[in-house]
Design an enzyme around this catalytic site. Structure first.
Site, PDB file in Angstrom:
ATOM      1  N   GLU A   1      16.005   7.306  27.203  1.00 52.33           N
ATOM      2  CA  GLU A   1      16.149   5.927  27.696  1.00 52.33           C
ATOM      3  C   GLU A   1      17.628   5.575  27.755  1.00 52.33           C
ATOM      4  O   GLU A   1      18.108   5.051  28.754  1.00 52.33           O
ATOM      5  CB  GLU A   1      15.377   4.943  26.809  1.00 52.33           C
TER       6      GLU A   1
ATOM      7  N   ARG B   1      11.460  -4.993  17.810  1.00 52.73           N
ATOM      8  CA  ARG B   1      10.051  -4.583  17.981  1.00 52.73           C
ATOM      9  C   ARG B   1       9.409  -4.295  16.620  1.00 52.73           C
ATOM     10  O   ARG B   1       8.223  -4.515  16.432  1.00 52.73           O
ATOM     11  CB  ARG B   1       9.915  -3.391  18.930  1.00 52.73           C
TER      12      ARG B   1
ATOM     13  N   GLU C   1       2.447   4.391  24.722  1.00 52.63           N
ATOM     14  CA  GLU C   1       2.824   4.391  23.310  1.00 52.63           C
ATOM     15  C   GLU C   1       1.699   4.091  22.324  1.00 52.63           C
ATOM     16  O   GLU C   1       1.647   4.700  21.248  1.00 52.63           O
ATOM     17  CB  GLU C   1       3.972   3.395  23.075  1.00 52.63           C
TER      18      GLU C   1
END
Ligand code: MTE
Ligand code: HPA
Ligand code: MOS
Length: 752
Positions: free
Chosen positions: A226, A304, A707
């Protein structure tokens, strides 16, 4: 529909970056890295390197025409270390030579003198010294401090969860070449083409419109590409421009393992309060995230973690505090789950420990506290279409939990040295980039005059099957055979300003954009058909199975004829569409908002057998009920679920990242870093997708899959320790993952 690229993959015909045919004169790069974890650069001597046959250049920080800065979220990371080094493996120079071997020799000939400083590897130590990437973040709901007095049980503890190597089959790499007028083309193995383009622009000091980033496909990313594909791409482009030659840089496996960032290790403290009935009244948690030597994506990952502090439970009083601690290890980065799994491991440990104290089974507490419709998450969003209980109840009934329990009890009473255990693992995962602005994507669709369709989107195919899903969506809109559709490489000249393919949002965002773009073309085609068939009401026209229909009755006008007709009538057969997720927002000051478009729920039952003499174990089965919406591509969704489960189990069990006292990675090969193989994978994986649960927030009512299933793997940890507990019921559990064979053996047979 078959899997999109599988035949090509199996025949070895798919082209990854290193497979691209390179033009004559292509040069090769090899990176020279710091071997010190912390220190000041005193001297760098590369004169010997330049004398090696074939070596063309040694590129350093001082050769950078723009900024020596690759930080994406926070500007704290140099492309090449200029004054100080902060971790073993930090790039200091790039050697360019005519062959890979010459470049490697060149790198070995460089001498770096470092004025050594004391490194820090432990996040709690970094925290105590005040080395934080950002100020602490806190999510809270209700009043934790005021609730402890109402609790019948208060249990405190500490957990550790380890790092994890991505081990994508294709290592990091890039091929770049100069194009006329000072432009450059970069073929990169990245999840984030625009990130590469943006940072290359900054470092090279050329505008983004002169940089074309092309991504054919990835041999896996798992979050590791990423942000961390960027340095290699930027270095390669820099060399290509500087030497005016095509340049290729592919990291050898061992180097990739040593120098790239991995999953963040966390050390955490929890305090959980329950009443007599097993209701969780309060939960307080502090996370110490080991960020490594630069921010990378740590702050987003930290956030997160906070979002997933309570997993799929409704807890009325929560206080979650998170510290991103700067240490002298390679910057840790995104990895499937993006901080969510780390949070879930802590709450599950807290529940497990509480169950032990209260004297009930953990699943008794789990079930009692599952989220219900309209319950509030600690960040203010309310549960909608909540399937926490539904998936739990379904799993309990479908897989006959009572019988599983009974059989395990019987087995354990018959066996002295081999014990079985099981655990339930409910999951709840928020779907959207937690940075709201990133929830956007575009698609560019061309119908060619022969009736074939080419689609470009922002999505990067990395084995997760996003191309299959986009193909499926487009073939539904046009009602044409999927074989007519080709998904083009992800390219910044076709689709600009892309978000990385991450957060499991690839198919949602790009699927919606594709559907919109296809519909624009479809509407034009319907008008052409109505005209041709002398129908006045376009609303009666549809395309079904490659034929134009009037009131659902097929005519003789085929897809191919229609396309040709449209072309001769000078109707555009191309369309571009942009999609952004509606209705989401998040106030970072208050830590409240509707951060996610929706949540994915599910429950797994995991069974394990532990050989209590040897410390070895097997995962017997993973039985899942998963909330999937309406699948866009069932084979892919099943594959993602199975793959995620096995990767999650690996993180919790075998996979242990170890650095030596100087910060050098010891587990840098598959001989020392164990990952699940086909023998270790669960003997049985059963997956049931909840049926008739459409998701209005996904394309064609689908749900993200990338995920969430990873977190079922956490159940393996608890299944193993439950089996161990049967062998020595008196000992206390440490909640220290991964629970490797060595740790099992030590726990069972040491005296502490
Ligand atoms: N599956 C495969 N085979 N390879 C991968 O690299 N990455 C995972 C997941 N599944 C990955 C994978 C991660 S981390 C994410 S975020 C999603 O796929 C990204 O793709 P999606 O958004 O299209 O689901
Ligand atoms: N998930 C994955 N990648 C991300 C996110 C996220 O929520 N936010 C920024 N990058
Ligand atoms: Mo996935 S960790 O969001 O690339």
């Amino acid at each position: 529909m078959k899997s999109y690229d599988s035949i090509q993959h199996v025949k070895g015909e798919s082209k990854f970056v290193d497979d691209i045919l390179t033009p004559e004169g292509t040069l090769y790069g090899y990176v020279f890295y710091s071997t010190s974890a912390h220190g000041k650069i005193k001297k760098i001597d590369f004169s010997d390197a330049l004398n090696i046959l074939g070596v063309r250049a040694v590129i350093l920080a001082s050769d950078i025409p723009g900024e020596n800065q690759i930080g994406n979220v926070i500007l704290d990371e140099e492309l090449f270390a200029s004054k100080e080094v902060h971790y073993v493996g930090q790039p200091v120079a790039l050697v360019i030579a005519e062959t890979k071997i010459q470049a490697h020799k060149g790198a070995k000939a460089i001498k770096l003198e470092i004025d050594e400083r004391q490194p820090i590897f432990d996040p709690r130590e970094a925290f105590e010294k005040g080395n934080l990437i950002v100020p602490p973040r806190i999510f809270s709901l209700g009043d934790v401090d005021g609730t402890w007095k109402d609790c019948d049980y208060i249990i405190e503890g500490r957990t550790e969860s380890g790092s994890q190597e991505h081990l994508y089959l294709e290592t990091q790499g890039c091929f770049a070449y100069p194009v006329e007028g000072g432009s450059v083309k970069i073929v990169s193995s990245t999840q984030g083409p625009t990130t590469v383009q943006k940072i290359a622009s900054r470092v090279l000091n050329i505008p983004m419109n002169k940089i074309e980033v092309d991504v054919p496909r990835l041999g896996g990313g798992f979050g590791g590409k990423e942000d961390q594909a960027t340095p290699w791409a930027v270095m390669t482009a820099l060399a290509a421009i500087k030497l005016n030659k095509p340049v290729k840089l592919i990291l050898p496996r061992q180097e990739d393992m040593r120098v790239t960032g991995k999953r963040h290790p966390y050390s955490s403290d929890f305090k959980i309060g329950l009443n007599k009935e097993g209701k969780i009244l309060a939960y307080e948690v502090v996370y110490y995230q080991n960020a490594g030597a630069a921010a990378d994506l740590s702050t987003a990952i930290l956030e997160r973690t906070l979002f997933h502090a309570a997993n799929s439970y409704y807890i009325p009083n929560v206080k979650a505090t998170a510290y991103s601690c700067k240490t002298n290890l390679p910057p840790f980065t995104a990895f499937r789950g993006f901080g969510g799994p780390q949070a879930m491991f802590v709450i599950e440990s807290a529940i497990h420990k509480a169950a032990g104290v209260i004297g009930v089974e953990p699943y008794f507490i789990q079930k009692k506290n599952l989220l219900k419709e309209d319950d509030e998450f600690p960040y203010g969003q309310r549960a909608e279409n909540c399937h926490a209980l539904k998936s739990y109840d379904d799993a309990e009934a479908r897989y006959d939990l009572g019988n599983i329990r009974k059989e395990i009890d019987e087995f354990n009473s018959r066996n002295i040295l081999v014990k079985k255990g099981f655990a339930l693992m409910p999951i709840c995962f928020g779907i959207s980039f937690t940075s709201t602005f990133m929830n956007q994507a575009s698609a560019l669709v061309h119908v060619y005059v022969d009736g074939s369709v080419g689609i470009g989107t922002a999505a990067v195919e990395m084995g997760q099957g996003v191309n299959a899903k986009i193909t499926s969506a487009a073939s539904c809109v046009f009602s044409i055979n999927p074989d007519r559709i080709k998904i083009q490489s992800t390219n910044t000249s076709r689709v600009a300003n892309t978000s990385p393919t991450a957060a499991s949002k690839g198919a949602d965002l790009n699927g919606f954009a594709t559907i919109d773009a296809c519909n624009l073309i479809l509407e034009r085609l319907k008008k052409v058909a109505a005209d041709e068939l002398s129908v006045t009401d376009v609303g009666t026209i549809s395309i079904q199975d490659e034929f134009v229909c009037i009131d659902n009755e097929p005519t003789k006008l085929s897809w191919n004829k229609l396309i040709q007709l449209a072309y001769f009538k000078r109707v555009s057969l191309s369309a571009q569409a942009h999609h952004s997720t509606p209705g989401i927002f998040f106030d970072r000051e208050k830590s409240k908002g509707k951060a996610f478009a929706y949540h994915v729920y599910g429950t797994a039952i995991v069974e394990a057998t532990v050989d209590c003499l040897r410390g070895t174990y097997e995962i017997d089965s993973v039985k899942v009920v998963h909330d999937l919406g309406k699948s866009l591509h069932p084979v892919t969704d099943r594959g993602q679920t199975e793959g995620g489960i096995v990767q999650g189990i690996g993180w919790m069990t075998l996979e242990e990242i170890i650095y030596d006292l100087k910060g050098k990675l010891i587990t840098d090969a598959l001989s020392t870093y164990k990952v699940p193989d086909i023998y270790f994978a669960p003997k049985e994986i059963q997956i049931h997708f909840l049926e008739d649960e459409p998701n209005p927030y996904g394309p064609f009512q689908s749900k993200a899959i990338g995920e969430p299933p990873f977190m079922y793997g956490i159940g393996a940890y608890f299944a193993i320790i439950n089996a161990m507990k049967t062998f020595c019921p008196e000992k206390t559990i440490k909640y220290n993952a991964p629970i490797t064979n060595e740790k099992v053996l030590m726990w069972l047979h040491s005296n502490d």
